[in-house]
Design an enzyme around this catalytic site. Structure first.
Site, PDB file in Angstrom:
ATOM      1  N   HIS A   1      37.286  48.142  31.001  1.00  0.00           N
ATOM      2  CA  HIS A   1      38.093  47.488  32.048  1.00  0.00           C
ATOM      3  C   HIS A   1      39.512  47.346  31.499  1.00  0.00           C
ATOM      4  CE1 HIS A   1      39.494  44.884  35.193  1.00  0.00           C
ATOM      5  NE2 HIS A   1      39.894  44.022  34.287  1.00  0.00           N
TER       6      HIS A   1
ATOM      7  N   ARG B   1      47.804  42.654  20.209  1.00  0.00           N
ATOM      8  CA  ARG B   1      46.490  42.939  20.785  1.00  0.00           C
ATOM      9  C   ARG B   1      45.361  42.476  19.858  1.00  0.00           C
ATOM     10  NH1 ARG B   1      44.344  45.649  24.775  1.00  0.00           N
ATOM     11  NH2 ARG B   1      42.395  46.735  24.454  1.00  0.00           N
TER      12      ARG B   1
ATOM     13  N   ASP C   1      36.962  47.220  39.585  1.00  0.00           N
ATOM     14  CA  ASP C   1      37.508  48.582  39.520  1.00  0.00           C
ATOM     15  C   ASP C   1      36.739  49.502  40.475  1.00  0.00           C
ATOM     16  OD1 ASP C   1      39.142  47.894  37.003  1.00  0.00           O
ATOM     17  OD2 ASP C   1      37.104  47.324  36.495  1.00  0.00           O
TER      18      ASP C   1
ATOM     19  N   GLY D   1      39.673  27.341  36.260  1.00  0.00           N
ATOM     20  CA  GLY D   1      40.700  28.391  36.393  1.00  0.00           C
ATOM     21  C   GLY D   1      40.733  28.977  37.787  1.00  0.00           C
TER      22      GLY D   1
ATOM     23  N   ALA E   1      35.816  27.149  34.332  1.00  0.00           N
ATOM     24  CA  ALA E   1      35.460  26.694  35.677  1.00  0.00           C
ATOM     25  C   ALA E   1      36.605  26.020  36.420  1.00  0.00           C
ATOM     26  CB  ALA E   1      34.256  25.754  35.588  1.00  0.00           C
TER      27      ALA E   1
ATOM     28  N   ILE F   1      40.106  32.156  39.036  1.00  0.00           N
ATOM     29  CA  ILE F   1      38.969  32.964  39.523  1.00  0.00           C
ATOM     30  C   ILE F   1      37.831  32.027  39.934  1.00  0.00           C
ATOM     31  CG2 ILE F   1      37.138  34.602  38.861  1.00  0.00           C
ATOM     32  CD1 ILE F   1      39.189  36.038  37.118  1.00  0.00           C
TER      33      ILE F   1
HETATM   34  P1  NAI Z   1      42.884  31.108  34.371  1.00  0.00           P
HETATM   35  O1  NAI Z   1      43.818  30.998  33.210  1.00  0.00           O
HETATM   36  O2  NAI Z   1      43.304  30.623  35.715  1.00  0.00           O
HETATM   37  O3  NAI Z   1      41.517  30.365  34.024  1.00  0.00           O
HETATM   38  C1  NAI Z   1      40.870  30.510  32.805  1.00  0.00           C
HETATM   39  C2  NAI Z   1      40.202  29.182  32.507  1.00  0.00           C
HETATM   40  O4  NAI Z   1      39.403  29.372  31.344  1.00  0.00           O
HETATM   41  C3  NAI Z   1      41.180  28.056  32.206  1.00  0.00           C
HETATM   42  O5  NAI Z   1      40.895  26.958  33.070  1.00  0.00           O
HETATM   43  C4  NAI Z   1      40.909  27.718  30.748  1.00  0.00           C
HETATM   44  O6  NAI Z   1      41.047  26.327  30.468  1.00  0.00           O
HETATM   45  C5  NAI Z   1      39.451  28.172  30.614  1.00  0.00           C
HETATM   46  N1  NAI Z   1      39.022  28.433  29.234  1.00  0.00           N
HETATM   47  C6  NAI Z   1      39.742  28.958  28.209  1.00  0.00           C
HETATM   48  N2  NAI Z   1      38.996  28.977  27.097  1.00  0.00           N
HETATM   49  C7  NAI Z   1      37.784  28.495  27.413  1.00  0.00           C
HETATM   50  C8  NAI Z   1      36.604  28.242  26.671  1.00  0.00           C
HETATM   51  N3  NAI Z   1      36.547  28.499  25.370  1.00  0.00           N
HETATM   52  N4  NAI Z   1      35.526  27.724  27.329  1.00  0.00           N
HETATM   53  C9  NAI Z   1      35.593  27.437  28.639  1.00  0.00           C
HETATM   54  N5  NAI Z   1      36.704  27.618  29.390  1.00  0.00           N
HETATM   55  C10 NAI Z   1      37.789  28.137  28.786  1.00  0.00           C
HETATM   56  O7  NAI Z   1      42.455  32.641  34.413  1.00  0.00           O
HETATM   57  P2  NAI Z   1      41.740  33.452  35.596  1.00  0.00           P
HETATM   58  O8  NAI Z   1      42.777  34.027  36.470  1.00  0.00           O
HETATM   59  O9  NAI Z   1      40.671  32.627  36.180  1.00  0.00           O
HETATM   60  O10 NAI Z   1      41.121  34.675  34.742  1.00  0.00           O
HETATM   61  C11 NAI Z   1      40.128  34.455  33.778  1.00  0.00           C
HETATM   62  C12 NAI Z   1      39.892  35.707  32.960  1.00  0.00           C
HETATM   63  O11 NAI Z   1      39.396  36.764  33.779  1.00  0.00           O
HETATM   64  C13 NAI Z   1      41.153  36.263  32.285  1.00  0.00           C
HETATM   65  O12 NAI Z   1      40.797  36.659  30.969  1.00  0.00           O
HETATM   66  C14 NAI Z   1      41.462  37.496  33.115  1.00  0.00           C
HETATM   67  O13 NAI Z   1      42.184  38.452  32.370  1.00  0.00           O
HETATM   68  C15 NAI Z   1      40.073  37.957  33.454  1.00  0.00           C
HETATM   69  N6  NAI Z   1      39.968  38.901  34.572  1.00  0.00           N
HETATM   70  C16 NAI Z   1      39.018  39.893  34.465  1.00  0.00           C
HETATM   71  C17 NAI Z   1      38.828  40.798  35.471  1.00  0.00           C
HETATM   72  C18 NAI Z   1      37.786  41.874  35.332  1.00  0.00           C
HETATM   73  O14 NAI Z   1      37.708  42.735  36.215  1.00  0.00           O
HETATM   74  N7  NAI Z   1      36.976  41.914  34.284  1.00  0.00           N
HETATM   75  C19 NAI Z   1      39.639  40.755  36.691  1.00  0.00           C
HETATM   76  C20 NAI Z   1      40.584  39.665  36.738  1.00  0.00           C
HETATM   77  C21 NAI Z   1      40.736  38.784  35.690  1.00  0.00           C
END
Ligand code: NAI
Length: 325
Positions: A187, A98, A159, A14, A12, A16
């Protein structure tokens, strides 16, 4: 006004979520008459940043926000949740293989699946956004055996939306005129954005574009769009990912009005001969809070090859974490 529903959001603090939470609070996801209690989950080191997000939410004085919970405990975040959007995930670090990435995420999503299984509303609708989203969703599903597998989904809507926009630009139309788009599979760069059923203003897209554009430009552009955004912006897609998550949940909860959408769903019983134990994006319509697979679409040899490639990638992701399922 309806009574409030509980929406859990992980990751929350991050990037996105910085877009997603405020749009949910504004009513973009569930409508302007649906109050929400926001249940925000972060890891302990990010609780300070999450507190800043909560301060800003309060400063917006959103009429629809009926409460805010900020926590680092999944059991609290998922308590009685009606909706969950799992954004938080472990990014790939330097030198990380990976399989290491899959395992690090398996640890996160198994804990969160168990917490939902124990504490969430039995009809919770779950969307996994954090990558690798499909396999993270499979782990969540396997750790939440008391929840209906149909209620756990993964995000392909970004997508799907990217495809609508590329087609509209190519034929000089608007994305709202593009219908019956399907993005199959994972994805990832193996996803298959399939225009064979798509129409613009009712005309088949295959009659409006040439096959060379489809195969050599459109498919790679959609598959590689995430990387192109990172290159241009210096950070991964965030506002568009949040917007897609809103679209996915709104279609599911409020209906897709007959429009086709792409959703990663549990593949058991699918009509396309895809492995029955993965999360695979299929063509979907939504009505009355339920999704339905669009069955019986014609599949050309080209399409079958593309569908199989992305299926095989998902099977290999599953195999890499099989010991954790
Ligand atoms: P970000 O790194 O800015 O934010 C992620 C947040 O998740 C961080 O604040 C982190 O502290 C938190 N986090 C990590 N582990 C956690 C846990 N166990 N419990 C709760 N919070 C936790 O990343 P962003 O840019 O917000 O992206 C988040 C994810 O979404 C990434 O894995 C990214 O690859 C994915 N993504 C997926 C897309 C899709 O179409 N499915 C599109 C774009 C991004």
């Amino acid at each position: 006004m309806k009574s409030p529903v509980r929406v859990a959001i992980t990751g929350a603090a991050g990037q996105i979520s910085y877009s997603l939470i405020f749009r949910i609070a504004a009513g973009d996801m569930l409508g302007p008459d649906q109050p929400v209690v926001l249940q925000l989950l972060e890891i302990t080191p990010a609780m300070g940043a999450l507190n800043g997000v909560v301060m800003e939410l309060n400063d917006c004085a959103f009429p629809l926000v009926a409460g805010i919970v900020a926590t680092d405990d999944p059991n609290v975040a998922f308590k009685d949740a009606d909706f969950a959007i799992l954004v938080g995930a472990r990014p790939r670090g330097p030198g990380m293989e990976r399989s290491d990435l899959l395992q690090a995420n398996a640890a996160i999503f198994s804990v969160q699946g168990k917490a939902m299984n124990a504490h969430a509303n039995r009809n919770i609708k779950v969307l996994i956004v954090g990558n690798p989203a499909n396999t993270n969703a499979l782990i969540t599903l396997k750790n939440a055996p008391d929840l209906n597998p149909r209620n756990i989904t993964s995000m392909m809507r970004l997508d799907h939306n990217r495809s609508l926009s590329q087609i509209a630009a190519k034929v000089g139309s608007h994305c709202t005129k593009v219908e019956k788009m399907v993005v199959w599979g994972n994805h990832s760069a193996t996803q298959f954005p399939d225009i064979s059923h798509a129409t613009v203003d009712g005309k088949p897209v295959v009659d409006l574009v040439d096959n060379d554009w489809y195969v050599k430009e459109f498919i790679p552009v959609v598959q590689q769009r995430g990387a192109a955004i990172i290159k241009a912006r210096g950070a991964s897609s965030a506002a568009s990912a949040a917007s897609a998550a809103i679209d996915h949940m709104r279609s599911w909860a409020l209906g897709s009005s007959g429009q086709w959408v792409s959703m990663g769903v549990y593949s058991a019983g699918n009509s396309y001969g895809i492995d029955e134990d993965i999360m695979y994006a299929l063509p979907i319509t939504c009505e009355n809070g339920e999704w339905q697979e669009i069955k019986g679409l014609a599949v050309s040899d080209f399409a079958r090859g593309m569908m199989t490639a992305t299926e095989q990638e998902l099977v290999s992701e599953r195999d890499a974490i099989a010991h954790l399922l």
